[in-house]
Design a protein around this motif. Structure first.
Motif, PDB file in Angstrom:
ATOM      1  N   PRO A 614       0.660  -1.346  -0.035  1.00 58.82           N
ATOM      2  CA  PRO A 614       0.218   0.076  -0.024  1.00 58.82           C
ATOM      3  C   PRO A 614       0.288   0.946   0.029  1.00 58.82           C
ATOM      4  O   PRO A 614       1.719   1.366   0.545  1.00 58.82           O
ATOM      5  CB  PRO A 614      -0.611  -0.240   1.106  1.00 58.82           C
ATOM      6  N   GLY A 615       0.419   1.971  -0.782  1.00 58.83           N
ATOM      7  CA  GLY A 615       1.209   3.371  -0.687  1.00 58.83           C
ATOM      8  C   GLY A 615       0.213   5.005  -0.848  1.00 58.83           C
ATOM      9  O   GLY A 615      -0.807   4.733  -0.614  1.00 58.83           O
ATOM     10  N   LEU A 616       0.656   5.472  -2.137  1.00 59.63           N
ATOM     11  CA  LEU A 616       0.013   7.055  -2.116  1.00 59.63           C
ATOM     12  C   LEU A 616      -1.072   6.889  -3.041  1.00 59.63           C
ATOM     13  O   LEU A 616      -1.971   7.270  -2.885  1.00 59.63           O
ATOM     14  CB  LEU A 616       0.493   7.666  -3.250  1.00 59.63           C
ATOM     15  N   SER A 617      -1.355   5.499  -3.879  1.00 64.80           N
ATOM     16  CA  SER A 617      -2.662   5.091  -4.416  1.00 64.80           C
ATOM     17  C   SER A 617      -3.476   4.844  -3.990  1.00 64.80           C
ATOM     18  O   SER A 617      -4.850   5.190  -3.549  1.00 64.80           O
ATOM     19  CB  SER A 617      -2.470   4.287  -5.431  1.00 64.80           C
ATOM     20  N   HIS A 618      -2.908   4.123  -2.618  1.00 68.97           N
ATOM     21  CA  HIS A 618      -3.954   3.232  -1.695  1.00 68.97           C
ATOM     22  C   HIS A 618      -4.520   4.042  -0.879  1.00 68.97           C
ATOM     23  O   HIS A 618      -5.984   4.960  -0.511  1.00 68.97           O
ATOM     24  CB  HIS A 618      -3.858   1.852  -1.087  1.00 68.97           C
ATOM     25  N   PHE A 619      -4.024   5.052  -0.556  1.00 71.91           N
ATOM     26  CA  PHE A 619      -4.002   6.205   0.660  1.00 71.91           C
ATOM     27  C   PHE A 619      -5.356   7.106   0.214  1.00 71.91           C
ATOM     28  O   PHE A 619      -6.361   7.793   0.635  1.00 71.91           O
ATOM     29  CB  PHE A 619      -2.593   6.971   0.686  1.00 71.91           C
ATOM     30  N   VAL A 620      -4.852   7.667  -1.181  1.00 74.32           N
ATOM     31  CA  VAL A 620      -5.443   8.702  -1.872  1.00 74.32           C
ATOM     32  C   VAL A 620      -7.223   8.157  -2.708  1.00 74.32           C
ATOM     33  O   VAL A 620      -8.149   8.841  -2.022  1.00 74.32           O
ATOM     34  CB  VAL A 620      -5.139   9.475  -3.104  1.00 74.32           C
ATOM     35  N   SER A 621      -7.216   7.324  -2.434  1.00 75.67           N
ATOM     36  CA  SER A 621      -8.449   5.648  -3.147  1.00 75.67           C
ATOM     37  C   SER A 621      -9.427   6.014  -1.900  1.00 75.67           C
ATOM     38  O   SER A 621     -10.293   4.629  -1.983  1.00 75.67           O
ATOM     39  CB  SER A 621      -8.253   4.353  -4.127  1.00 75.67           C
ATOM     40  N   GLU A 622      -8.229   5.924  -0.778  1.00 79.21           N
ATOM     41  CA  GLU A 622      -8.868   5.633   0.286  1.00 79.21           C
ATOM     42  C   GLU A 622      -9.322   3.654   1.045  1.00 79.21           C
ATOM     43  O   GLU A 622     -10.233   3.202   1.477  1.00 79.21           O
ATOM     44  CB  GLU A 622     -10.186   6.392   0.904  1.00 79.21           C
ATOM     45  N   LEU A 626      -3.714   5.609   6.434  1.00 77.44           N
ATOM     46  CA  LEU A 626      -2.466   6.342   6.803  1.00 77.44           C
ATOM     47  C   LEU A 626      -1.405   5.351   7.116  1.00 77.44           C
ATOM     48  O   LEU A 626       0.110   4.840   6.934  1.00 77.44           O
ATOM     49  CB  LEU A 626      -2.643   7.477   6.628  1.00 77.44           C
ATOM     50  N   GLU A 627      -1.135   4.590   8.407  1.00 80.36           N
ATOM     51  CA  GLU A 627      -0.540   3.928   9.069  1.00 80.36           C
ATOM     52  C   GLU A 627      -0.049   2.374   8.404  1.00 80.36           C
ATOM     53  O   GLU A 627       1.190   2.229   7.888  1.00 80.36           O
ATOM     54  CB  GLU A 627      -1.103   3.314  10.115  1.00 80.36           C
ATOM     55  N   GLU A 628      -0.915   2.188   7.221  1.00 83.58           N
ATOM     56  CA  GLU A 628      -0.764   1.348   6.604  1.00 83.58           C
ATOM     57  C   GLU A 628       0.479   1.511   5.366  1.00 83.58           C
ATOM     58  O   GLU A 628       1.104   1.038   4.293  1.00 83.58           O
ATOM     59  CB  GLU A 628      -1.902   0.480   5.629  1.00 83.58           C
ATOM     60  N   CYS A 629      -0.134   2.893   4.327  1.00 85.41           N
ATOM     61  CA  CYS A 629       0.876   2.976   3.222  1.00 85.41           C
ATOM     62  C   CYS A 629       2.354   4.279   3.735  1.00 85.41           C
ATOM     63  O   CYS A 629       3.124   3.615   3.102  1.00 85.41           O
ATOM     64  CB  CYS A 629      -0.394   4.383   3.236  1.00 85.41           C
ATOM     65  N   SER A 643       4.466   4.534  -4.066  1.00 90.44           N
ATOM     66  CA  SER A 643       3.339   4.774  -4.708  1.00 90.44           C
ATOM     67  C   SER A 643       2.416   4.203  -4.925  1.00 90.44           C
ATOM     68  O   SER A 643       1.550   4.602  -5.217  1.00 90.44           O
ATOM     69  CB  SER A 643       4.022   4.661  -6.331  1.00 90.44           C
ATOM     70  N   GLY A 644       1.969   2.792  -4.317  1.00 90.10           N
ATOM     71  CA  GLY A 644       1.421   2.296  -4.035  1.00 90.10           C
ATOM     72  C   GLY A 644       1.008   1.249  -6.274  1.00 90.10           C
ATOM     73  O   GLY A 644       1.694   1.052  -7.139  1.00 90.10           O
ATOM     74  N   LEU A 645       0.026   1.133  -5.819  1.00 91.49           N
ATOM     75  CA  LEU A 645      -0.209   0.034  -7.235  1.00 91.49           C
ATOM     76  C   LEU A 645      -0.611   1.127  -8.636  1.00 91.49           C
ATOM     77  O   LEU A 645      -1.396   2.114  -7.821  1.00 91.49           O
ATOM     78  CB  LEU A 645      -1.881  -1.062  -6.944  1.00 91.49           C
ATOM     79  N   ILE A 646      -0.239   1.596  -9.730  1.00 91.46           N
ATOM     80  CA  ILE A 646      -0.458   2.304 -10.399  1.00 91.46           C
ATOM     81  C   ILE A 646      -2.192   2.286 -10.695  1.00 91.46           C
ATOM     82  O   ILE A 646      -1.993   1.211 -11.665  1.00 91.46           O
ATOM     83  CB  ILE A 646       0.892   1.931 -12.128  1.00 91.46           C
ATOM     84  N   PRO A 647      -2.710   3.641 -10.578  1.00 91.57           N
ATOM     85  CA  PRO A 647      -3.907   3.934 -11.092  1.00 91.57           C
ATOM     86  C   PRO A 647      -3.926   3.812 -12.332  1.00 91.57           C
ATOM     87  O   PRO A 647      -3.624   3.487 -13.413  1.00 91.57           O
ATOM     88  CB  PRO A 647      -4.280   5.217 -10.753  1.00 91.57           C
ATOM     89  N   PRO A 648      -5.105   4.178 -13.082  1.00 95.94           N
ATOM     90  CA  PRO A 648      -5.501   3.637 -14.215  1.00 95.94           C
ATOM     91  C   PRO A 648      -5.043   5.766 -14.917  1.00 95.94           C
ATOM     92  O   PRO A 648      -4.948   4.951 -15.743  1.00 95.94           O
ATOM     93  CB  PRO A 648      -6.994   3.504 -14.488  1.00 95.94           C
ATOM     94  N   ASN A 649      -5.574   6.484 -14.186  1.00 96.69           N
ATOM     95  CA  ASN A 649      -5.836   7.909 -14.256  1.00 96.69           C
ATOM     96  C   ASN A 649      -4.866   8.053 -13.301  1.00 96.69           C
ATOM     97  O   ASN A 649      -5.853   8.723 -12.410  1.00 96.69           O
ATOM     98  CB  ASN A 649      -7.307   8.146 -14.375  1.00 96.69           C
ATOM     99  N   TYR A 661      -6.644  17.225  -0.279  1.00 96.69           N
ATOM    100  CA  TYR A 661      -7.438  17.248   1.102  1.00 96.69           C
ATOM    101  C   TYR A 661      -5.861  16.198   1.780  1.00 96.69           C
ATOM    102  O   TYR A 661      -5.515  15.588   3.151  1.00 96.69           O
ATOM    103  CB  TYR A 661      -8.178  16.464   1.614  1.00 96.69           C
ATOM    104  N   ALA A 662      -5.461  15.175   0.940  1.00 96.51           N
ATOM    105  CA  ALA A 662      -4.387  14.063   2.097  1.00 96.51           C
ATOM    106  C   ALA A 662      -3.690  14.796   1.969  1.00 96.51           C
ATOM    107  O   ALA A 662      -3.221  14.018   3.125  1.00 96.51           O
ATOM    108  CB  ALA A 662      -4.760  12.454   0.592  1.00 96.51           C
ATOM    109  N   LEU A 663      -2.613  15.033   1.099  1.00 95.42           N
ATOM    110  CA  LEU A 663      -1.530  16.800   0.961  1.00 95.42           C
ATOM    111  C   LEU A 663      -1.500  16.968   2.704  1.00 95.42           C
ATOM    112  O   LEU A 663      -0.683  17.096   2.832  1.00 95.42           O
ATOM    113  CB  LEU A 663      -1.325  16.982   0.066  1.00 95.42           C
TER     114      LEU A 663
END
Length: 754
Positions: A614-622, A626-629, A643-649, A661-663
């Protein structure tokens, strides 16, 4: 992740910014460039940077040259020296003019002789004398032309056309062509080198046969001397024949002119023309003088006569006032007698009376003198008219004599003119005859004693060593030319290279501030450079700390909490810089390093983490907390969010309100957030992250990315009013960019104490 209830929904563009304290673009060192300025240090650095390639090229050219020279047939040069004497006198020029004639255009004469030495006619004489066309050098080699071989010609591709059958040559014609070919061989290998300020010239000939080269040079000099003797001998003979014929013509002309002169003398009856001419002239001159005197006498007599005629009936005393009367000899004598008588009367009158005998005698003498004076005055006056008539007749007579003599002299002058013309013709013919006679006599006596105008000083000897090819000189020249070619290519490549090579290029080419520079370092055993936590005293670690110091000093008033690290293209070291800069900042603050490159993430691999965790993509997509990322790296001293998993967009995720908001949530937990962004050129993710950050650090790999592409990326950031902290020059070669940077490299290379 839930939004805080007291936080209003604000767009990402309205998040806090700290751009006021950012260094302005173009604040770096600016160096005005002069179009005529040549940066010698840059040229030297370009040569030193490619020194091994330059040496390799020079050695390759030298090797090829040596192999080529080794295949060439040796050529020998034989030399002889000749001296050319001054030009001989012209037999048609008189002896007293020989010096001026011999010195006239002497330079042109010697240049002509040098050209004769190189003439084709002289070469043909040498070829015929040596039978050079029969020499082995002109004979086909054994087996040459016997074996059939493959030959290709462009003419074979053209359509055939009718041609006339070849002309069959006779043996004499073939031999003549061979002689001409041998003569061309001589002129092609011959060189004539005059020695300046002298009459000496060196003859040199190049040939693959050493003995033949010496023979040709010596024979050429001998034939040159012989040809000149033949030419001058034939010229003397021709001059003698012409002068003999001309002498005969002059003899005939002289006889005819003398006969014409004698006939004219007999026709005019002249015996002593010179005497007659001088006598006639003197007589005319005397007559002219006498005529002038008679004219003056007549004028004087006429004047006196007119004065006397104007005084008709005048007394003696009045007539005595006329100068001609008073100055008459008789009158002057009587006047003296009269004056003497008057003195006697005056003296006696003082002592005696009037009736004294002496007094009476004196009075009688005085009266006689007065009577005599009166009679003589009357006679003189009456004789003045007769004197005028005599003077007039004398003048008329002399005038008639002068006119007659003048007519005779005019006739005589016409005769004299014709006589002198005939005399001049006789004199001219006699002078020409005498000059030709003396010259032909001298030419006949000395015609068989012609001296050579040139002589052979040093004969040519067969050379012992070949003149060319010169192996040593060829190799040295090839090495020098190869080195110059390599240097030229290196300088050309450097001039065509538009990349950023040294820190000064950032200000000159990018017009952007320089935040720091990271020197190039050899990779460690595992193939990567040693990071700041692996080698704290290394060159790389010192460079990172220098960048950290520059960043903090620029943010004293308004510290930048969110830092975005980007570059122009992938592979320029932005991920490495983001991670190591975060570690350097983590030594003083609580820092989070975020993998913001959602397209080609590289932060996880550099930290030794699983890219799928888990990384940034997981944290932004909820999808993860945050502790897991977030992972705390104990050895680094910082927290890392991959970065986490690469999102499609990826771009839509970074532009979303959730990412903002995450930032903002991360801002509240950490003192510094360092984001590893995607490159600028392929995508616009970095511009979105720059809008949400406080500052942007632009990474440029030295000697890799063109300055024009980097400038486009920086212009894109500045066009969106994004805060650019500066440029970090990565992996620049300290030794290649110059001594000024190299001398500071010792501070980077200090080893960590054991």
């Amino acid at each position: 992740m839930n939004q805080p209830p007291d936080m209003p929904a604000t767009p990402a563009s309205n998040l806090p910014r700290h751009a006021a304290a950012m260094p302005q673009p173009g604040a770096g060192p600016q160096h005005p460039q002069d179009d005529d300025f040549i940066d010698l240090s840059r040229l030297i650095n370009a040569v030193l940077q490619h020194k091994w390639a330059i040496l390799a090229l020079a050695f390759a050219i030298t090797l090829i040259t040596g192999l080529w020279v080794n295949t060439q047939e040796p050529t020998y040069r034989a030399s002889a020296s000749v001296v050319i004497e001054a030009k001989q006198g012209n037999p048609l020029v008189p002896q007293d003019q020989q010096y001026a004639y011999s010195t006239y255009r002497e330079y042109d004469y010697f240049q002509t002789q040098f050209e004769i030495l190189k003439s084709r006619s002289l070469a043909e004489r040498v070829a015929r004398k040596l039978q050079l066309h029969k020499h082995a050098i002109f004979q086909p080699k054994d087996g040459e032309g016997d074996e059939p071989g493959f030959s290709f010609s462009l003419k074979s591709l053209l359509p055939a056309r009718e041609q006339e059958p070849p002309v069959q040559l006779t043996p004499e014609q073939k031999e003549e062509l061979e002689i001409q070919a041998a003569a061309a061989y001589i002129t092609g290998g011959l060189s004539v080198q005059p020695v300046e300020y002298s009459h000496v010239a060196y003859l040199s000939f190049d040939s693959t046969d050493a003995r033949l080269a010496a023979t040709i040079v010596n024979t050429l000099a001998e034939e040159f001397i012989a040809q000149d003797l033949e030419t001058r001998t034939s010229g003397s003979i021709q001059a003698t024949d012409w002068m003999t014929t001309r002498l005969q013509e002059l003899t005939s002309d002289l006889r005819e002119s003398e006969q014409a002169l004698q006939d004219f003398r007999e026709q005019e009856g002249l015996v002593d023309v010179d005497g007659e001419t001088s006598l006639g002239g003197s007589e005319l001159y005397v007559l002219s003088q006498r005529l002038d005197e008679a004219r003056r006498a007549r004028i004087e007599a006429q004047t006196i006569m007119e004065n006397v005629q104007n005084m008709r009936g005048a007394s003696v005393d009045e007539l005595m006032t006329i100068p001609a009367v008073l100055q008459h000899d008789v009158i002057r004598d009587i006047k003296r007698e009269q004056a003497s008588a008057e003195r006697t009367v005056a003296e006696l009158g003082k002592r005696y009376g009037p009736k004294h005998p002496k007094m009476i005698a004196a009075q009688s003498d005085l009266a006689a003198a007065n009577d005599s004076l009166e009679r003589e005055v009357r006679k003189v006056v009456s004789g003045i008219s007769r004197e005028y008539e005599v003077a007039l007749r004398n003048e008329q007579q002399l005038q008639e004599n002068w006119e007659a003599r003048k007519s005779e002299m005019q006739n005589f002058n016409r005769v004299e003119f014709q006589l002198r013309e005939l005399q001049r013709e006789v004199n001219t013919n006699r002078e020409l005859y005498d000059a030709f006679f003396s010259r032909i006599r001298a030419l006949t006596e000395t015609g068989g004693f012609e001296s050579p105008h040139a002589r052979l000083v040093d004969r040519a000897l067969p050379p012992e060593r070949p003149y060319k090819p010169n192996m040593k000189m060829s190799l040295v020249l090839a090495f020098v030319l190869g080195t110059m070619l390599g240097c030229g290519v290196a300088i050309l490549l450097d001039m065509l290279d538009n990349t950023i090579k040294k820190p000064e290029d950032v200000g000159e080419k990018l017009h952007a501030p320089l935040l720091g520079a990271i020197p190039r370092e050899k990779p460690a055993a595992h193939g990567y450079i040693q990071h700041i936590w692996e080698k704290p005293r290394g060159v790389f670690a010192e460079s990172i700390r220098s960048i950290r110091t520059s960043l903090l000093l620029n943010q004293l008033d308004n510290p930048a909490r969110v830092i975005v690290v980007t570059s122009t293209v992938p592979g320029e070291g932005k991920s490495t810089l983001a991670l190591n800069l975060g570690v350097a900042l983590g030594q003083m603050e609580q820092v989070l390093v975020v993998g913001g490159d959602l397209r080609q993430p590289g932060l996880a691999s550099k930290c030794g983490l699983d890219p799928k965790r888990p990384g940034l993509s997981h944290f932004v997509s909820e999808t993860a907390s945050l502790e897991e990322c977030i992972v705390h790296m104990e050895d680094m001293g910082v927290d890392v969010m991959t970065s986490g998993l690469i999102p499609p967009n990826p771009l839509e995720m970074l532009s979303s309100r959730k990412f903002a908001y995450a930032l903002e949530e991360l801002r509240q937990r950490y003192d510094r957030i360092v984001i590893d962004s995607a490159p600028m050129q392929p995508v616009s993710d970095a511009l979105v992250l720059a809008a949400l950050s406080d500052i942007v650090i632009y990474v440029v790999k030295a000697d890799a990315t063109p300055a024009t592409q980097v400038q486009k990326g920086i212009d894109a950031i500045l066009a969106n009013n994004e805060p650019l902290a500066g440029v970090v020059l990565n992996q620049f070669d300290i030794k290649a960019v110059g001594k000024a940077h190299y001398q500071y490299s010792h501070y980077y290379t200090a080893e960590e104490p054991s």
